[in-house]
Design a protein around this motif. Structure first.
Motif, PDB file in Angstrom:
ATOM      1  N   GLU A 138      -1.889   7.543   6.641  1.00  0.00           N
ATOM      2  CA  GLU A 138      -3.083   7.683   5.815  1.00  0.00           C
ATOM      3  C   GLU A 138      -2.884   6.888   4.533  1.00  0.00           C
ATOM      4  N   THR A 179      -7.147   8.939   1.022  1.00  0.00           N
ATOM      5  CA  THR A 179      -8.501   8.400   1.161  1.00  0.00           C
ATOM      6  C   THR A 179      -9.176   8.854   2.445  1.00  0.00           C
ATOM      7  N   SER A 194       0.848  -1.195   0.000  1.00  0.00           N
ATOM      8  CA  SER A 194       0.000   0.000   0.000  1.00  0.00           C
ATOM      9  C   SER A 194       0.878   1.238   0.000  1.00  0.00           C
ATOM     10  N   LYS A 235      -4.749   6.029  -2.541  1.00  0.00           N
ATOM     11  CA  LYS A 235      -5.179   5.187  -3.655  1.00  0.00           C
ATOM     12  C   LYS A 235      -5.011   5.964  -4.957  1.00  0.00           C
ATOM     13  N   GLN A 267      -4.098   9.815  -4.380  1.00  0.00           N
ATOM     14  CA  GLN A 267      -4.778  10.786  -3.531  1.00  0.00           C
ATOM     15  C   GLN A 267      -5.125  10.141  -2.192  1.00  0.00           C
ATOM     16  N   GLN A 325      -8.598   7.446   5.140  1.00  0.00           N
ATOM     17  CA  GLN A 325      -8.558   6.251   5.986  1.00  0.00           C
ATOM     18  C   GLN A 325      -7.164   6.123   6.595  1.00  0.00           C
ATOM     19  N   CYS A 360      -6.283   7.382  -8.286  1.00  0.00           N
ATOM     20  CA  CYS A 360      -7.579   7.807  -8.824  1.00  0.00           C
ATOM     21  C   CYS A 360      -7.351   8.774  -9.986  1.00  0.00           C
TER      22      CYS A 360
END
Length: 326
Positions: free
Chosen positions: A274, A286, A259, A277, A284, A288, A279
């Protein structure tokens, strides 16, 4: 060589312990003492005689075999490993693999100490050198054999010495014939032995065959181990575990997947990040967040390019290690 075995999954980890000076008595000393006593009672005039004498020297009988091939392992590994300094001071070492597949070494000054060094906040001891994209490099193939060599002058001197011993030690005809054959055939014989075929460790449960008492001892050892003049290498470059807030890092989530994350907070061994992902052609955030151990993150933080993509150097490493971004 132990680091090589760990790197390529032939073993999961290696522990090395060294006895203190003046306290080096081992069980094997008794084994050699029995052989020494047997040699005082009976002479061994040839190699087969010596092998038989060793076997009969004690119970249970030891297995005896001749080493006919020596492999140049040090010469094979030398171009790929960092020189480790001050290794004579600590008495206990362990070689392991971290979450990203990097092999590293830790040590204790004494086995009774709780803390292993270097800690996750200290510069790791890299056994293997790193390539341009931060991957550890190991030697290809296998070592060459050490070619036997003995100067002809030395062989003749040994022969003359043995000719005197044939009479003084009252060698039998069979003993004399064995030595003559040894000089004519074996002393500089070439061996066709192949490099052993090593097999990676199997994913079995090693605890399944242990007794209750053995399991109890292992649990006590794990409890002690988990509580983990400086040993170091001269690997060039900054500490590969030095991250800064807002650095981008790769963290391994499976054997083949990573990741892309941005560091939000650092606290000892734990990193809060953080998840990013891809896009519309760029990475950018997420929103999460996840927490992970520092050893699950790849060496060196990095910055995204102006187009919000990962640098080509990082892409090269992912390609080399056959990893994909999720």
């Amino acid at each position: 060589m132990m680091a090589y075995l760990v790197k390529h999954d032939f073993v999961k980890e290696v522990y090395m312990s060294f006895l203190l000076v003046g306290h080096t008595h081992e069980d094997v000393d008794q084994c050699f003492s029995k052989i020494s006593q047997k040699l005082k009672e009976k002479d061994a005039l040839t190699m087969p005689h010596l092998e038989d004498l060793i076997i009969s020297s004690q119970t249970p009988q030891p297995n005896v075999s001749r080493i006919s091939t020596v492999w140049n392992i040090s010469g094979w590994l030398e171009p790929y490993i960092n020189q480790v300094h001050n290794i004579t001071f600590p008495k206990m070492y362990r070689v392991q693999k971290d979450g990203t597949g990097h092999v590293y070494m830790q040590y204790k000054k004494l086995s009774t100490e709780d803390q292993w060094h270097p800690t996750p906040n200290e510069r790791p001891i890299e056994i293997f050198k790193l390539d341009s994209v931060g991957c550890q490099v190991t030697p290809p193939g296998h070592p060459d054999k050490v070619q036997p060599f003995m100067a002809e002058e030395d062989i003749q001197t040994l022969k003359r010495s043995l000719e005197k011993d044939f009479n003084l030690a009252q060698f039998t005809n069979n003993c004399t014939d064995w030595w003559n054959e040894f000089f004519n055939i074996e002393i500089m014989a070439q061996n066709d032995e192949a490099w052993p075929s090593l097999k990676p460790t199997l994913s079995l449960n090693p605890m399944s065959t242990l007794s209750e008492k053995e399991l109890e001892l292992i649990e006590k050892y794990k409890e002690k181990r988990s509580q983990f003049k400086e040993v170091f290498t001269k690997q060039f470059g900054r500490d590969r575990r030095q991250y800064s807030k807002d650095d981008m890092v790769l963290t391994k989530v499976s054997a083949t997947e990573v990741s892309v994350c941005r560091i939000h907070n650092l606290c000892g061994e734990e990193i809060e990040m953080e998840i990013f992902k891809k896009c519309r052609g760029s990475f950018q955030g997420t929103g999460q967040f996840m927490k992970t151990n520092v050893r699950s993150c790849f060496a060196h933080g990095f910055k995204l390019t102006n187009s919000k993509n990962i640098p080509s150097k990082i892409k090269d490493r992912l390609t080399q290690e056959k990893l994909v971004i999720i």
